[in-house]
Scaffold this motif. Sequence first.
Motif, PDB file in Angstrom:
ATOM      1  N   ARG A 369       1.030  -0.709   0.258  1.00 20.70           N
ATOM      2  CA  ARG A 369       0.060   0.085  -0.052  1.00 20.70           C
ATOM      3  C   ARG A 369       0.848   1.358   0.076  1.00 20.70           C
ATOM      4  NH1 ARG A 369      -5.058  -1.158   0.899  1.00 20.70           N
ATOM      5  NH2 ARG A 369      -5.354   0.911   2.065  1.00 20.70           N
ATOM      6  N   GLN A 370       1.897   1.638  -0.037  1.00 16.71           N
ATOM      7  CA  GLN A 370       3.048   2.265   0.295  1.00 16.71           C
ATOM      8  C   GLN A 370       4.343   2.764  -0.952  1.00 16.71           C
ATOM      9  OE1 GLN A 370       6.301   2.431   2.866  1.00 16.71           O
ATOM     10  NE2 GLN A 370       5.384   4.438   4.231  1.00 16.71           N
ATOM     11  N   TYR A 371       2.898   3.986  -1.472  1.00 16.85           N
ATOM     12  CA  TYR A 371       3.124   5.118  -2.851  1.00 16.85           C
ATOM     13  C   TYR A 371       5.010   3.683  -3.421  1.00 16.85           C
ATOM     14  CZ  TYR A 371       4.875   9.246  -2.985  1.00 16.85           C
ATOM     15  OH  TYR A 371       5.673  10.494  -3.590  1.00 16.85           O
ATOM     16  N   TRP A 372       6.205   4.299  -3.381  1.00 16.75           N
ATOM     17  CA  TRP A 372       6.701   3.751  -4.492  1.00 16.75           C
ATOM     18  C   TRP A 372       7.734   2.325  -3.924  1.00 16.75           C
ATOM     19  CZ3 TRP A 372       6.760   4.207  -9.766  1.00 16.75           C
ATOM     20  CH2 TRP A 372       6.690   5.882  -9.728  1.00 16.75           C
ATOM     21  N   ARG A 373       6.620   1.723  -2.651  1.00 16.29           N
ATOM     22  CA  ARG A 373       7.436   0.689  -1.998  1.00 16.29           C
ATOM     23  C   ARG A 373       6.504  -0.655  -2.311  1.00 16.29           C
ATOM     24  NH1 ARG A 373      11.325   0.997   1.187  1.00 16.29           N
ATOM     25  NH2 ARG A 373      11.370   3.343   2.124  1.00 16.29           N
ATOM     26  N   GLY A 374       5.854  -0.675  -3.634  1.00 11.51           N
ATOM     27  CA  GLY A 374       5.117  -2.176  -3.896  1.00 11.51           C
ATOM     28  C   GLY A 374       4.024  -1.601  -4.581  1.00 11.51           C
ATOM     29  N   PRO A 375       2.493  -0.704  -4.118  1.00 11.53           N
ATOM     30  CA  PRO A 375       1.883  -0.511  -5.580  1.00 11.53           C
ATOM     31  C   PRO A 375       1.790  -0.615  -6.837  1.00 11.53           C
ATOM     32  CG  PRO A 375       1.520   0.612  -3.489  1.00 11.53           C
ATOM     33  CD  PRO A 375       3.106   0.448  -3.281  1.00 11.53           C
ATOM     34  N   VAL A 376       1.060  -0.903  -7.701  1.00  6.68           N
ATOM     35  CA  VAL A 376       1.269  -0.678  -8.909  1.00  6.68           C
ATOM     36  C   VAL A 376       0.954   0.343  -9.677  1.00  6.68           C
ATOM     37  CG1 VAL A 376       0.153  -1.522 -11.109  1.00  6.68           C
ATOM     38  CG2 VAL A 376       0.209  -2.952  -9.732  1.00  6.68           C
ATOM     39  N   TRP A 377       1.724   1.365 -10.553  1.00  8.29           N
ATOM     40  CA  TRP A 377       1.263   3.002 -11.260  1.00  8.29           C
ATOM     41  C   TRP A 377       0.847   2.708 -12.499  1.00  8.29           C
ATOM     42  CZ3 TRP A 377       2.459   7.837  -8.278  1.00  8.29           C
ATOM     43  CH2 TRP A 377       3.267   7.525  -7.350  1.00  8.29           C
ATOM     44  N   PRO A 378      -0.208   3.103 -12.827  1.00 10.39           N
ATOM     45  CA  PRO A 378      -0.814   3.154 -13.420  1.00 10.39           C
ATOM     46  C   PRO A 378       0.231   3.803 -15.032  1.00 10.39           C
ATOM     47  CG  PRO A 378      -2.505   3.478 -12.801  1.00 10.39           C
ATOM     48  CD  PRO A 378      -1.460   3.663 -12.018  1.00 10.39           C
ATOM     49  N   VAL A 379       0.275   4.762 -14.872  1.00 10.32           N
ATOM     50  CA  VAL A 379       1.343   5.433 -15.646  1.00 10.32           C
ATOM     51  C   VAL A 379       2.489   4.635 -15.951  1.00 10.32           C
ATOM     52  CG1 VAL A 379       3.245   6.885 -13.861  1.00 10.32           C
ATOM     53  CG2 VAL A 379       2.385   7.609 -16.256  1.00 10.32           C
ATOM     54  N   MET A 380       3.682   4.367 -14.998  1.00 10.07           N
ATOM     55  CA  MET A 380       4.075   3.120 -15.712  1.00 10.07           C
ATOM     56  C   MET A 380       3.756   1.877 -16.638  1.00 10.07           C
ATOM     57  SD  MET A 380       7.147   4.102 -14.048  1.00 10.07           S
ATOM     58  CE  MET A 380       7.043   5.844 -14.203  1.00 10.07           C
ATOM     59  N   ASN A 381       2.266   1.912 -16.054  1.00  8.96           N
ATOM     60  CA  ASN A 381       1.746   0.531 -17.066  1.00  8.96           C
ATOM     61  C   ASN A 381       2.234   0.383 -18.412  1.00  8.96           C
ATOM     62  OD1 ASN A 381       2.339  -0.963 -14.033  1.00  8.96           O
ATOM     63  ND2 ASN A 381      -0.336  -0.665 -14.901  1.00  8.96           N
ATOM     64  N   TRP A 382       1.718   1.579 -18.511  1.00 11.71           N
ATOM     65  CA  TRP A 382       1.448   2.733 -19.724  1.00 11.71           C
ATOM     66  C   TRP A 382       3.110   3.095 -20.435  1.00 11.71           C
ATOM     67  CZ3 TRP A 382       3.065   7.211 -22.864  1.00 11.71           C
ATOM     68  CH2 TRP A 382       2.613   6.817 -23.722  1.00 11.71           C
ATOM     69  N   PHE A 383       3.873   3.670 -20.105  1.00 13.61           N
ATOM     70  CA  PHE A 383       5.119   4.199 -20.189  1.00 13.61           C
ATOM     71  C   PHE A 383       5.772   3.054 -20.801  1.00 13.61           C
ATOM     72  CE2 PHE A 383       9.357   5.170 -19.797  1.00 13.61           C
ATOM     73  CZ  PHE A 383       9.384   5.789 -20.265  1.00 13.61           C
ATOM     74  N   LEU A 384       5.829   1.502 -19.829  1.00 13.50           N
ATOM     75  CA  LEU A 384       6.760   0.354 -20.406  1.00 13.50           C
ATOM     76  C   LEU A 384       6.068  -0.592 -21.680  1.00 13.50           C
ATOM     77  CD1 LEU A 384       7.344  -0.712 -16.774  1.00 13.50           C
ATOM     78  CD2 LEU A 384       8.942  -0.255 -18.568  1.00 13.50           C
ATOM     79  N   ALA A 385       4.434  -0.122 -22.012  1.00 10.68           N
ATOM     80  CA  ALA A 385       3.972  -1.144 -23.296  1.00 10.68           C
ATOM     81  C   ALA A 385       4.070  -0.154 -24.047  1.00 10.68           C
ATOM     82  CB  ALA A 385       2.632  -1.244 -22.527  1.00 10.68           C
ATOM     83  N   HIS A 386       4.252   1.137 -23.596  1.00  9.56           N
ATOM     84  CA  HIS A 386       4.606   2.374 -25.161  1.00  9.56           C
ATOM     85  C   HIS A 386       6.191   1.715 -25.459  1.00  9.56           C
ATOM     86  CE1 HIS A 386       5.037   5.828 -27.349  1.00  9.56           C
ATOM     87  NE2 HIS A 386       5.683   6.262 -26.543  1.00  9.56           N
ATOM     88  N   CYS A 387       6.852   1.762 -24.603  1.00  6.43           N
ATOM     89  CA  CYS A 387       8.325   1.282 -25.442  1.00  6.43           C
ATOM     90  C   CYS A 387       8.457  -0.282 -25.538  1.00  6.43           C
ATOM     91  CB  CYS A 387       8.991   1.064 -23.657  1.00  6.43           C
ATOM     92  SG  CYS A 387       9.583   2.915 -23.212  1.00  6.43           S
ATOM     93  N   LEU A 388       7.204  -0.912 -25.294  1.00  8.10           N
ATOM     94  CA  LEU A 388       7.707  -2.365 -25.783  1.00  8.10           C
ATOM     95  C   LEU A 388       6.850  -2.598 -27.296  1.00  8.10           C
ATOM     96  CD1 LEU A 388       6.898  -4.486 -23.403  1.00  8.10           C
ATOM     97  CD2 LEU A 388       8.607  -5.122 -24.217  1.00  8.10           C
ATOM     98  N   ARG A 389       5.929  -1.380 -27.948  1.00  7.64           N
ATOM     99  CA  ARG A 389       5.400  -0.947 -28.528  1.00  7.64           C
ATOM    100  C   ARG A 389       5.751  -0.864 -30.309  1.00  7.64           C
ATOM    101  NH1 ARG A 389      -0.349   2.390 -28.942  1.00  7.64           N
ATOM    102  NH2 ARG A 389      -0.955   0.085 -30.955  1.00  7.64           N
TER     103      ARG A 389
END
Length: 442
Positions: A369-389
């Motif tokens: 539940r704590q910020y950058w120590r575990g949660p999933v960040w929607p912005v990261m999902n898109w960015f990594l997917a964009h790089c793969l695409r």
Amino acid sequence: PGEAAYPIRDLGELGQRARDVLAANDLGTMVTAAPNLYPHMWSWDAAFVAAGLSTMSVARALQELDYLLAAQWNSGMIPHIVFSDVPGYFPDVERWGTRGASPEGVQSSGICQPPVHATLLRRIVERATAAGGEDGRLAEEFARRTLPRWIDWHAWLRNTRGGDGSGLLTIYHGWESGMDNSPRFDGPYSRVRPGEMEPFVRTDTLKVTDHSQRPSDEEYSRYLWLVQQMADVGFDDARLPKVMAFQVKDVFMSAIFAAANEDLAVLAEQFGHSEEAPQLRQWSQEFRQGVDATVDQGTGLARDRDVLTGEWIGLPTIAGFAPLISTGSQPLLDRQLGIFEGPDWTGDPRLAFPLPASTSTTYEGLKPRQYWRGPVWPVMNWFLAHCLRRRGDEERYRQLREASLAQLMEGHFGEYYEPFTGEPLGSMDQSWTAAVALEWLA
Ligand code: 2M8
């Protein structure tokens, strides 16, 4: 979020609600990063937000980037916060102590954030030129006019933060990474000993009332100490390496820089600055190699390095996937994708959605539940997917899109999400979350 479930019925409604979030966060001059917690413009948020805005209005998207550029320092640095007049965020411009260091009339912080701008500008330009007409004309005019400024930004990063030939950028504050309290920085922060400083009162914990979702007070005192160290030397780039108690080679930021140099080179060739393209491509190459060279052969993950101790930082965080953004090596890419889809990451069967968490869900230090120590960040999902695409991997883009859209259908546009339950956490109606929703739908 309240008990009031706010589920979205279909993708049409998701798009409409995302547009409403951006409109509600728009002060006219800037779209704030979030309505309550972050009432200012953040550098890398603004780039994602501009991409989202460009699905509605190319003109409004470019205005956002222009507003950010107007805060660029004479050195070339683009500051990580451009302050609005809305009160309530700490540390504010006074506490930053940037007056005198920043250009006349600019109210900003004195550090930077990951340089995703050229990558997202390229995306906006491609969208606008495909549409043609007025949008195409506006994007072309913007690119021709602002390219020298983006190139200055990259030159500043390369020369003041990455001029040692390592192909890696140095950060002097965890906030520069954008992943403030990631376990990546626990070692370096443990060696930051705050000295005498003005007392402070946090405002973030008044807004996110479940404090376990935010960094601790001890972390904040170190964050503020580093701000003071910089202010004490007037944010002088030449003096930072001598005084700062936190100096880390940030592998994720370096990978972003590698990719962004390639994107800027493409734009430079297209829009009247082709003489600069070879230099940009050379930087791209230098940082691509720098990132690849950090990979731990045992874990397959990329690592940061503590400049002050020389130690490698090889914790299982999302930054370990930096090569997905930048590498040119097919074997490395294949190995990373295997790990990314394996049981420690998106293949963990306990996940609410098959998306990468900010630290591995099997890591003993995981704080879901704590910020950058575990949660999933929607912005990261898109960015990594964009790089793969961009590499031609439509299939993985499609899978990440499907999972991300399913995650977002709960309707709060959370800043981050609990990996196992899908509960939205942190700020609700976060602008970059709404922006990437629009990108997924575009
Ligand atoms: C978070 O960081 C700011 C400090 O810069 C904060 O906690 O006050 C991070 O998630 C950062 O990556 C992001 O740009 C910013 C605004 O969304 O919030």
